[in-house]
Write a protein that holds these residues in place. Structure first.
Motif, short mmCIF file in Angstrom:
data_model
loop_
_atom_site.label_atom_id
_atom_site.label_comp_id
_atom_site.label_asym_id
_atom_site.label_seq_id
_atom_site.Cartn_x
_atom_site.Cartn_y
_atom_site.Cartn_z
N THR A 448 116.99 -9.21 -10.70
CA THR A 448 117.15 -10.40 -11.55
C THR A 448 118.06 -10.11 -12.74
N ARG A 449 117.78 -9.03 -13.45
CA ARG A 449 118.63 -8.69 -14.60
C ARG A 449 120.04 -8.31 -14.14
N GLY A 450 120.12 -7.62 -13.03
CA GLY A 450 121.44 -7.23 -12.53
C GLY A 450 122.30 -8.44 -12.22
N LEU A 451 121.72 -9.44 -11.59
CA LEU A 451 122.48 -10.65 -11.27
C LEU A 451 122.89 -11.38 -12.55
N ASP A 452 122.02 -11.40 -13.54
CA ASP A 452 122.36 -12.05 -14.81
C ASP A 452 123.56 -11.36 -15.46
N ARG A 453 123.55 -10.03 -15.52
CA ARG A 453 124.65 -9.30 -16.14
C ARG A 453 125.92 -9.42 -15.30
N PRO A 476 140.62 -2.16 -10.99
CA PRO A 476 139.33 -1.46 -10.97
C PRO A 476 138.16 -2.31 -11.45
N VAL A 477 138.42 -3.22 -12.38
CA VAL A 477 137.35 -4.11 -12.85
C VAL A 477 136.93 -5.04 -11.73
N ARG A 478 137.94 -5.61 -11.03
CA ARG A 478 137.62 -6.53 -9.93
C ARG A 478 136.91 -5.78 -8.80
N LEU A 479 137.37 -4.56 -8.51
CA LEU A 479 136.75 -3.79 -7.44
C LEU A 479 135.31 -3.42 -7.79
N THR A 480 135.07 -3.04 -9.03
CA THR A 480 133.71 -2.71 -9.45
C THR A 480 132.80 -3.91 -9.36
N ARG A 481 133.31 -5.08 -9.79
CA ARG A 481 132.49 -6.29 -9.71
C ARG A 481 132.16 -6.62 -8.25
N ALA A 482 133.15 -6.51 -7.36
CA ALA A 482 132.91 -6.80 -5.95
C ALA A 482 131.91 -5.81 -5.35
N PHE A 483 132.06 -4.56 -5.71
CA PHE A 483 131.12 -3.55 -5.21
C PHE A 483 129.69 -3.90 -5.63
N LEU A 484 129.52 -4.32 -6.87
CA LEU A 484 128.18 -4.65 -7.35
C LEU A 484 127.64 -5.90 -6.66
N ARG A 485 128.50 -6.79 -6.22
CA ARG A 485 128.03 -7.95 -5.44
C ARG A 485 127.43 -7.47 -4.11
N VAL A 486 128.05 -6.47 -3.51
CA VAL A 486 127.50 -5.93 -2.25
C VAL A 486 126.14 -5.29 -2.51
N VAL A 487 126.05 -4.53 -3.61
CA VAL A 487 124.77 -3.91 -3.96
C VAL A 487 123.72 -5.00 -4.20
N ALA A 488 124.11 -6.05 -4.90
CA ALA A 488 123.18 -7.15 -5.17
C ALA A 488 122.74 -7.80 -3.87
N ALA A 496 125.03 -13.05 2.95
CA ALA A 496 126.20 -13.83 2.54
C ALA A 496 126.82 -13.26 1.27
N MET A 497 125.98 -12.90 0.30
CA MET A 497 126.49 -12.33 -0.93
C MET A 497 127.19 -10.99 -0.66
N ALA A 498 126.58 -10.18 0.19
CA ALA A 498 127.17 -8.89 0.51
C ALA A 498 128.49 -9.05 1.25
N GLU A 499 128.56 -9.97 2.18
CA GLU A 499 129.80 -10.18 2.93
C GLU A 499 130.92 -10.66 2.00
N ALA A 500 130.58 -11.57 1.07
CA ALA A 500 131.59 -12.06 0.12
C ALA A 500 132.05 -10.93 -0.79
N GLY A 501 131.12 -10.11 -1.25
CA GLY A 501 131.49 -8.98 -2.09
C GLY A 501 132.37 -7.99 -1.36
N ALA A 502 132.07 -7.73 -0.08
CA ALA A 502 132.88 -6.79 0.69
C ALA A 502 134.30 -7.31 0.88
N ALA A 503 134.43 -8.61 1.11
CA ALA A 503 135.77 -9.19 1.26
C ALA A 503 136.56 -9.09 -0.05
N ASP A 504 135.90 -9.39 -1.17
CA ASP A 504 136.57 -9.26 -2.48
C ASP A 504 136.95 -7.81 -2.76
#
Length: 950
Positions: A448-453, A476-488, A496-504
């Motif tokens: 929950t906190r991770g998604l908020d941040r 690197p900022v965009r890549l880090t954000r996308a990576f964290l979407r996959v983790v989320a 769906a969130m992981a697939e979108a993060g992997a594509a980004d």
């Protein structure tokens, strides 16, 4: 020169005064010849004194260590407690002895003082500044002719730094053999050709590491001071001082003056203590200004490099000073590749001295160190310095810009990085700090906190690229954000969130230099592992396996050990869910080996690898092993927050409770489990397997209608129609779950068929089971259960031949995987159907070792919610699977004969014991062998014990 025999050693109390009372006009100081007295608190260390005793036959012994290491007292104690049977001369050197004449004058007087007379023709030096080489020749010749050895101890020899004296001493030592033996006590390595002595095994080294106190020695010293702090106090003091003898003694003295020694150790401030006074006076104050300045400035570092030292001092003398400090044993140690470290206690004292002497400098030093280390590619070491400088924006920017976010999830530097950023100032602005906060939350499984941040760090609207203040966001900022979407997506259970993060992430990675990505292989490995886990949660097994296999097959090295371990573990889970036990077991072993090989701690593993052996052990009826594996999984990091692991735990706990004889507890466990994370999507396989567990529990409780209803409810279907209810047949689990995309469809069909049979609808069950028992499309575990359910239906219709044929097929299919559980779950009808007609040749079905067979219970089962009851009534009969199918019951007389055979009685003795003829005993034994599938008496006894017949 003729041989001159030396007299036997004169007692030290009888040693006479030097022949001359003055040397070069200066009085000779007899105190320099005195062997130091050993205090009553001194701790004798046999491990070192024995090395000294063993070394006296060598020409040279070097006791080399820093100030306060206990060098002098060690040698003095050895000589006092183990006196040698030949002369021993002691000389404490001074800085004035750098004059060769003065040095040799004192050496000669030391020998005379300790009872070794020297002939007049040896002579004495004429001038303090030099010594005649002929004198050294005469001296060496005299010594070489002695009958008995002579031991010369030169204490504090580091004060004698003149190279010419080292050359002269080496000459005398070389040519006075075999009589002269030399012990040098020094803070530094002398300039003698030590390499020659070491190569020829002619010297013994006792160095700093040898002199360090171990925990037992520290405990002995505390005891000598009347302190009883226990093993924990000794451990803390040893660790804090790294065994430095003076530090241990000084702390013990200080502890003696306190009311609470244990509290003293915990609250001990090194910078304000007698230890600090000693080090500042004995080490720091003796150094030139440049050396003191370097020591103070580099004290903020864990390790020091000459170039880093130069950056902190603004000079170029770092290499020279650090090397000289290391040679001088001045609490600076080389650690390899031009790096050095301060003794931690010394560094702590230096930092206190730095703060009091130069307030405000420490923060600037940290700032400089952070930039130098970051520029040298040592970001993990740089970040604590940036944090100490309060430069959080720089720390977060470097962390994100270097693509180091994977370090929070690999286990290698996760704890250290987490500690650094846990202290980050809450108001630190910018996307990089928000991404760091999101990563920290996900690393702690706080979704929950991770998604908020993560939302707070979303890319802002388009900005003017020509304005330096509004430069485009870096890749690197965009890549880090996308990576964290996959983790989320992995943690939230959202494919769906992981697939979108992997594509980004793939799009952002194309804008990052390849060499930059190559420095962080863990990032791609973690991304693919997270994607595979999210796909696994969603039931997309093939797509999940594709991503996970990429990691398992291609990512090697310590940096990717953690994602590789997880990838192998989740591949094994997919194999379990698809019924491939053997392959799952092999992959789970490979995952465990990967963790062991790379030193991954359980706290850095999700527990997925422990679910597989639990599932395999359940199928093989080893409930103790299954419970132990579930306990390990439950104690792992994120066991209740990783959706895949949490669901697997719930399903297996429910199955374990049922196998242990607690269907009510199993039902409660299945009902309480949730297959949908708070922020994610439901998992079809988790729902399906919880439904199967609930259905089996209802059936064990004798309620087939509830068993069918449980299947429909969990599958999101209407209740399954039975003989007394009307409804469309396409709502049946056996039909609705038979879609190709549902790997658990066959299991639903078998579960429904068993409920129908229990409810008297055998024809309907046979219709559902026939495709599974003839087509061979299902996995072995499901097919075996389908064959046994079909056999139960045949038993109900009075067809014993079909029962036997179907059971034989089930046994043959179950044997390669050793599937015992389906036969135990089949129910009591199986024993009745095969009574008197056992199926031989399947000894693998016999129970395992004591404590591992079904009904044994487990700690995991007991903690699962309802408490497994060892020995409670089980859904199957109480006998083991082997007893159900293999053993034809023994007659009472056969049992008596077998009991006598177990006592190692002969055939004749058995006959006499039981009042039978020998031939009758032989007939009984043949029958016993047939029933137990044994060829010899011992084998029959062993097998009977395994089956608990004896």
């Amino acid at each position: 020169m003729g041989e001159t025999a030396a007299p036997r050693s004169t007692p030290r109390t009888a040693a006479r005064e030097p022949r001359g009372s003055r040397a070069f006009g200066v009085p000779v100081l007899p105190t320099r010849f005195a062997v130091p007295s050993v205090p009553h608190t001194f701790v004798r260390r046999p491990r070192l004194t024995q090395r000294l005793a063993d070394a006296v036959d060598r020409p040279l012994v070097l006791v080399n260590g820093p100030a306060g290491a206990g060098k002098t007292l060690l040698v003095a104690d050895w000589l006092a407690r183990d006196p040698l049977p030949w002369p021993v001369a002691w000389l404490t050197t001074e800085t004035d002895d750098n004059a060769p004449g003065m040095f040799w004058a004192y050496v000669l007087e030391a020998l005379r003082h300790h009872g070794l007379p020297l002939p007049d023709d040896v002579g004495t030096p004429a001038r303090a500044e030099e010594v005649d080489h002929a004198l050294l020749v005469r001296f060496a010749a005299h010594l070489s002719g002695l009958r008995d050895p002579v031991l010369l101890v030169l204490d504090e020899f580091d004060r004698v730094s003149a190279p010419v004296i080292a050359e002269q001493l080496a000459f005398v030592l070389q040519h006075s053999r075999p009589a002269l033996h030399l012990v040098l006590i020094s803070r530094t390595e002398p300039l003698l050709p030590l390499h020659r002595y070491r190569a020829g095994d002619e010297m013994v080294d006792i160095r700093s590491a040898d002199l360090a106190f171990n925990q037992d020695e520290t405990a002995a010293l505390l005891d000598r001071h009347g302190l009883d702090g226990g093993p924990e106090a000794a451990r803390l003091l040893t660790e804090r001082t790294e065994g430095w003898a003076a530090g241990v003694r000084l702390c013990a003295l200080a502890m003696h003056e306190t009311d609470d020694p244990a509290r003293f150790l915990k609250e001990f401030e090194a910078g304000r203590s007698t230890v600090a006074d000693y080090l500042l006076g004995e080490v720091l104050a003796t150094q030139p200004f440049e050396t003191q300045d370097l020591l103070l400035r580099t004290s903020i570092l864990e390790q020091t490099h000459p170039d880093l030292a130069n950056a902190l001092t603004g000079r170029e003398d770092g290499a020279t000073i650090l090397a000289s400090l290391e040679r001088a044993n001045a609490f600076v140690t080389a650690v390899g590749h031009s790096w050095y470290r301060h003794h931690p206690l010394f560094a702590e004292i230096l930092r206190v001295h730095l703060r009091s002497g130069q307030p405000g400098l420490e923060r600037e030093l940290h700032r400089t160190a952070a930039r130098w280390l970051s520029g040298a590619g040592q970001l993990v070491s740089a970040l604590p310095h940036a944090a100490a400088a309060g430069d959080w924006e720089y720390a977060a920017a470097r962390f994100v810009g270097d693509l180091a976010v994977g370090g929070l999830f690999t286990g290698l530097d996760a704890d250290r990085l987490g500690e650094v950023f846990a202290a980050m100032a809450p108001g630190t602005p910018g996307p990089a700090p928000e991404l760091v906060r999101a990563a920290l939350a996900f690393a702690r499984y706080d979704v929950t906190r991770g998604l908020d941040r993560l939302r707070a760090a979303e890319e802002p609207p388009a900005r003017d690229p020509h304005d330096p203040e509004n430069a485009p966001e870096l890749p690197p900022v965009r890549l880090t954000r996308a990576f964290l979407r996959v983790v989320a997506g992995r943690l939230a259970g959202s494919a769906a969130m992981a697939e979108a993060g992997a594509a980004d992430a793939a799009a952002a990675a194309r804008q990052v230099p390849p060499e930059h990505l190559a420095r962080h292989p863990e990032l791609d490995a973690l991304l693919l592992t997270g994607l595979g886990a999210a796909r696994l949660w969603a039931g997309h097994f093939d797509a999940a396996a594709e991503a996970l296999r990429t990691v398992a097959d291609s990512c090697e090295g310590p940096g990717t050990a953690s994602p590789r371990h997880e990838a192998l573990a989740r591949l094994a889970l997919i194999d379990i869910l698809q019924g491939r036990l053997g392959r799952a077991e092999a992959r789970a072993r490979e995952a465990a080996a990967e963790a062991t090989r790379n030193g991954l701690l359980p706290a850095h593993c999700s527990g997925a690898a422990d679910l597989v052996p639990a599932a395999v052990a359940l199928e093989r009826d080893d409930l103790a092993a299954a419970g132990a594996a579930l306990d390990r999984a439950a104690e792992s990091a994120g066991a209740h927050d990783d959706p895949v692991v949490a669901a697997g735990l719930a399903v297996l706990r429910a199955r374990l409770l049922l196998a242990g004889g607690d269907p009510t507890g199993s039902l409660a466990q299945a009902a309480a489990a949730v297959a949908r994370p708070p922020a994610g999507e439901p998992s079809p396989w988790a729902d399906a397997h919880l439904a199967l567990a609930a259905s089996a529990a209802h059936l064990a409780l004798g309620d087939p209608k509830a068993a069918l209803a449980a299947l429909g409810a969990r599958a999101g279907l209407p209740a399954v129609p039975t003989a007394d209810t009307a409804g469309a047949t396409d709502a049946d689990p056996a039909d609705a779950a038979a879609r190709p995309e549902a790997p658990w469809a066959a299991e639903f069909a078998v579960a429904a068929a068993r409920a129908w049979i229990a409810g008297g609808e055998s024809a309907r069950a046979v219709e559902a089971l026939d495709p599974l028992t003839t087509g061979g499309a299902a996995c072995p575990a499901v097919t075996v259960r389908a064959l046994l359910a079909r056999a139960e239906a045949a038993d109900g219709s009075g067809d014993p031949a079909a029962v036997r044929r179907l059971v034989v097929r089930a046994l043959a299919l179950a044997r390669p995987e050793r599937l015992r559980r389906p036969f135990l779950d089949a129910g009591p009808w199986l024993r009745r159907a095969l009574h008197g007609r056992p199926v031989p040749g399947h000894d693998w079905l016999t129970p395992g070792p004591a404590g591992t067979r079904a009904g044994g219970g487990s700690r995991s089962g007991a903690g699962a919610g309802a408490g497994a009851r060892p020995g409670a009534a089980r859904p199957a009969d109480s006998g083991g699977a082997g007893a159900v199918l293999v053993v034809e019951p023994l007659s009472e007389r056969e049992h008596d004969v077998l009991a006598c055979a177990a006592q190692l009685l002969s055939t004749e003795e058995i006959a006499a014991e039981l009042s039978l003829s020998v031939n009758t005993v032989k007939t009984h034994l043949k029958s016993i062998y047939r029933k137990l599938s044994a060829n010899r008496r011992g084998e029959a006894v062993r097998r009977a014990r395994e089956l608990e017949l004896l």
